[in-house]
Design an enzyme around this catalytic site. Structure first.
Site, PDB file in Angstrom:
ATOM      1  N   THR A   1       1.687  -4.214   4.299  1.00 20.19           N
ATOM      2  CA  THR A   1       1.594  -4.461   5.742  1.00 20.19           C
ATOM      3  C   THR A   1       1.016  -5.837   6.090  1.00 20.19           C
ATOM      4  O   THR A   1       1.241  -6.330   7.191  1.00 20.19           O
ATOM      5  CB  THR A   1       0.720  -3.381   6.422  1.00 20.19           C
ATOM      6  OG1 THR A   1      -0.579  -3.407   5.825  1.00 20.19           O
ATOM      7  CG2 THR A   1       1.343  -2.008   6.283  1.00 20.19           C
ATOM      8  N   ASP A   2       0.280  -6.462   5.143  1.00 18.71           N
ATOM      9  CA  ASP A   2      -0.405  -7.720   5.484  1.00 18.71           C
ATOM     10  C   ASP A   2       0.570  -8.778   6.002  1.00 18.71           C
ATOM     11  O   ASP A   2       0.257  -9.518   6.945  1.00 18.71           O
ATOM     12  CB  ASP A   2      -1.134  -8.292   4.250  1.00 18.71           C
ATOM     13  CG  ASP A   2      -2.363  -7.469   3.863  1.00 18.71           C
ATOM     14  OD1 ASP A   2      -2.704  -6.528   4.596  1.00 18.71           O
ATOM     15  OD2 ASP A   2      -2.973  -7.777   2.823  1.00 18.71           O
TER      16      ASP A   2
ATOM     17  N   LYS B   1       0.457  -7.404  12.733  1.00 21.73           N
ATOM     18  CA  LYS B   1      -0.631  -6.502  12.329  1.00 21.73           C
ATOM     19  C   LYS B   1      -1.874  -6.893  13.129  1.00 21.73           C
ATOM     20  O   LYS B   1      -2.260  -8.062  13.140  1.00 21.73           O
ATOM     21  CB  LYS B   1      -0.869  -6.650  10.824  1.00 21.73           C
ATOM     22  CG  LYS B   1      -1.819  -5.630  10.241  1.00 21.73           C
ATOM     23  CD  LYS B   1      -1.916  -5.738   8.716  1.00 21.73           C
ATOM     24  CE  LYS B   1      -2.814  -4.654   8.150  1.00 21.73           C
ATOM     25  NZ  LYS B   1      -2.930  -4.720   6.685  1.00 21.73           N
TER      26      LYS B   1
ATOM     27  N   TYR C   1      -7.954   0.541  -3.583  1.00 27.13           N
ATOM     28  CA  TYR C   1      -6.771   0.988  -4.323  1.00 27.13           C
ATOM     29  C   TYR C   1      -6.038  -0.269  -4.776  1.00 27.13           C
ATOM     30  O   TYR C   1      -6.356  -1.378  -4.345  1.00 27.13           O
ATOM     31  CB  TYR C   1      -5.849   1.848  -3.427  1.00 27.13           C
ATOM     32  CG  TYR C   1      -5.402   1.109  -2.205  1.00 27.13           C
ATOM     33  CD1 TYR C   1      -6.116   1.207  -1.017  1.00 27.13           C
ATOM     34  CD2 TYR C   1      -4.305   0.253  -2.253  1.00 27.13           C
ATOM     35  CE1 TYR C   1      -5.753   0.476   0.090  1.00 27.13           C
ATOM     36  CE2 TYR C   1      -3.933  -0.480  -1.143  1.00 27.13           C
ATOM     37  CZ  TYR C   1      -4.654  -0.364   0.022  1.00 27.13           C
ATOM     38  OH  TYR C   1      -4.299  -1.091   1.114  1.00 27.13           O
TER      39      TYR C   1
ATOM     40  N   THR D   1       0.818  -1.208   0.000  1.00 31.65           N
ATOM     41  CA  THR D   1       0.000   0.000   0.000  1.00 31.65           C
ATOM     42  C   THR D   1       0.848   1.253   0.000  1.00 31.65           C
ATOM     43  O   THR D   1       0.443   2.291  -0.518  1.00 31.65           O
ATOM     44  CB  THR D   1      -0.929  -0.022   1.236  1.00 31.65           C
ATOM     45  OG1 THR D   1      -1.798  -1.130   1.091  1.00 31.65           O
ATOM     46  CG2 THR D   1      -1.759   1.234   1.366  1.00 31.65           C
TER      47      THR D   1
ATOM     48  N   GLU E   1      -1.748 -28.304  29.612  1.00 34.65           N
ATOM     49  CA  GLU E   1      -3.024 -29.012  29.429  1.00 34.65           C
ATOM     50  C   GLU E   1      -2.888 -30.073  28.351  1.00 34.65           C
ATOM     51  O   GLU E   1      -3.569 -31.085  28.360  1.00 34.65           O
ATOM     52  CB  GLU E   1      -4.087 -27.993  28.995  1.00 34.65           C
ATOM     53  CG  GLU E   1      -5.135 -27.712  30.046  1.00 34.65           C
ATOM     54  CD  GLU E   1      -6.224 -26.837  29.467  1.00 34.65           C
ATOM     55  OE1 GLU E   1      -7.344 -27.329  29.338  1.00 34.65           O
ATOM     56  OE2 GLU E   1      -5.934 -25.663  29.136  1.00 34.65           O
TER      57      GLU E   1
HETATM   58  N1  ASP Z   1      -2.757  -5.612   1.088  1.00 35.52           N
HETATM   59  C1  ASP Z   1      -1.741  -4.607   1.273  1.00 35.52           C
HETATM   60  C2  ASP Z   1      -0.399  -5.297   1.300  1.00 35.52           C
HETATM   61  O1  ASP Z   1      -0.108  -5.977   2.224  1.00 35.52           O
HETATM   62  C3  ASP Z   1      -2.002  -3.863   2.527  1.00 35.52           C
HETATM   63  C4  ASP Z   1      -0.947  -2.859   2.918  1.00 35.52           C
HETATM   64  O2  ASP Z   1       0.127  -2.782   2.398  1.00 35.52           O
HETATM   65  O3  ASP Z   1      -1.240  -2.078   3.863  1.00 35.52           O
HETATM   66  O4  ASP Z   1       0.337  -5.147   0.371  1.00 35.52           O
END
Ligand code: ASP
Length: 348
Positions: free
Chosen positions: A111-112, A184, A45, A32, A305
């Protein structure tokens, strides 16, 4: 004459001064942070659209603190991240870090799966120079895009000498995290990155870096993992635990010839009884099964457990399932002995 000499001195010394700035290499992979969309106010996007130059042009301030060069390693949304990009990144970082003219490396990433790539690099890059991952939650075309400041901060962190030797870092939303511990935690919020068990290592504000904690698990130069000759990683998959879990999921993975399975168990990594039965059989056949937890924080404890001795299972300690998968993949390059692998889970 005197003035002429002075002028010559200034001209000659300007590039030398610029050369004194730390040299930071930016490796771009997409995400992103490089995303662009039709609307500046929506969450729609396409990730990974903008090239590295466009990202750097958005932060001209960064050129005052570092000499920057960029390389486009991939252009993907990180939901499409895969082993071959991880291996390519690790190898490239090891080459760059060995060069005396490179002071630090920043990786722009979606970020994923940013935390996963970070942990893979934490275990496989062999350097004490700063290696910093950065991403963004809002695309480059969104109002109040977080990418430019995150990138600037990541460059500040990578250019800072006190960032070296701390393992691979993830810099998001003014915080600096250990790649081992960060994850995340929210689908869309800019404060999504958290280290639930440990908190951040430090923060970066006003161009200044401050560290408060140090990760004590072994990383980078201290690990036993060397991927220099590795072309692909062992097949390891994750199963998600739930009430009344379907045990045939285990059979499906065995049929698919996995070498290891991580189970995101309930609570302290507990397994549904019929799943437990299957697990007992497959560990005897040499498939390594690691118990992690779906809870999102805390340790999975050995022989609590769940009787790991009887099941032949390994516990993930406080690694979440996706991080446990990475360590298990690297561990399986070295051994299939669950006792040795358990030791690795208490070491890294
Ligand atoms: N789907 C995107 C990615 O991981 C989300 C992001 O970058 O925030 O590339």
């Amino acid at each position: 004459m005197k003035r002429m000499l002075l002028l010559l001195f200034v001209i000659a010394s300007a590039p030398a001064w610029a050369q004194q700035l730390p040299h930071i290499v930016i490796l771009a992979t997409g995400g992103t942070i490089a995303g662009a969309g039709e609307s500046s106010v929506g969450t729609a996007y396409t990730a990974g659209k903008l090239p590295i130059d466009a990202l750097l042009n958005a932060v001209p301030e960064a050129r005052k603190i570092a000499r920057l060069t960029g390389e486009q390693v991939a252009s993907v949304g990180s939901q499409a991240m895969h082993d071959s990009v991880w291996l390519k990144l690790a190898k490239r970082i090891n080459e760059l870090a060995a060069r005396p003219d490179v002071n630090g490396i920043v990786i722009t990433h979606g970020t994923d799966t940013e935390g996963e790539t970070g942990y893979f690099l934490e275990l496989t890059v062999k350097t004490n120079k700063p290696v910093v991952l950065v991403g963004a939650m809002r695309s480059a075309t969104a109002i109040s895009a977080d990418g430019p400041l995150n990138l600037y901060n990541a460059i500040v962190v990578a250019a800072n000498k006190t960032s070296g030797g701390r393992g691979v870092l993830v810099c998001m939303n003014d915080n600096i995290f250990s790649a081992r511990d960060v994850t995340k935690t929210n689908t869309t919020n800019v404060a999504t990155f958290q280290s639930p068990n440990t908190g951040p290592l430090g923060s970066v504000l006003d161009g200044k870096v401050e560290y408060y904690h140090k990760s004590i698990r072994k990383h980078t130069t201290e690990t036993e993992f060397d991927v220099s000759g590795v072309q692909s990683l062992p097949k390891v998959d994750i199963l998600y635990g739930y009430a009344n879990m379907n045990p045939t999921l285990v059979d499906a993975l065995v049929k698919d010839k996995v070498q290891g399975i991580v189970i995101a168990g309930v609570g302290n990594g507990n397994l549904y009884p019929t799943v437990e039965e299957r697990v007992k059989q497959i560990t005897r056949d040499g498939i390594v099964v690691v118990r992690s937890s779906r809870t999102g924080s805390g340790r999975v404890t050995l022989d609590a457990e769940t009787d790991d001795k009887a099941l032949g299972t390994v516990v993930a300690d406080d690694l979440n399932p996706q991080k446990a998968r990475i360590l298990l993949q690297l561990a399986l390059l070295k051994t299939r002995d669950p006792r040795k692998i358990q030791e690795m889970f208490f070491t890294y």
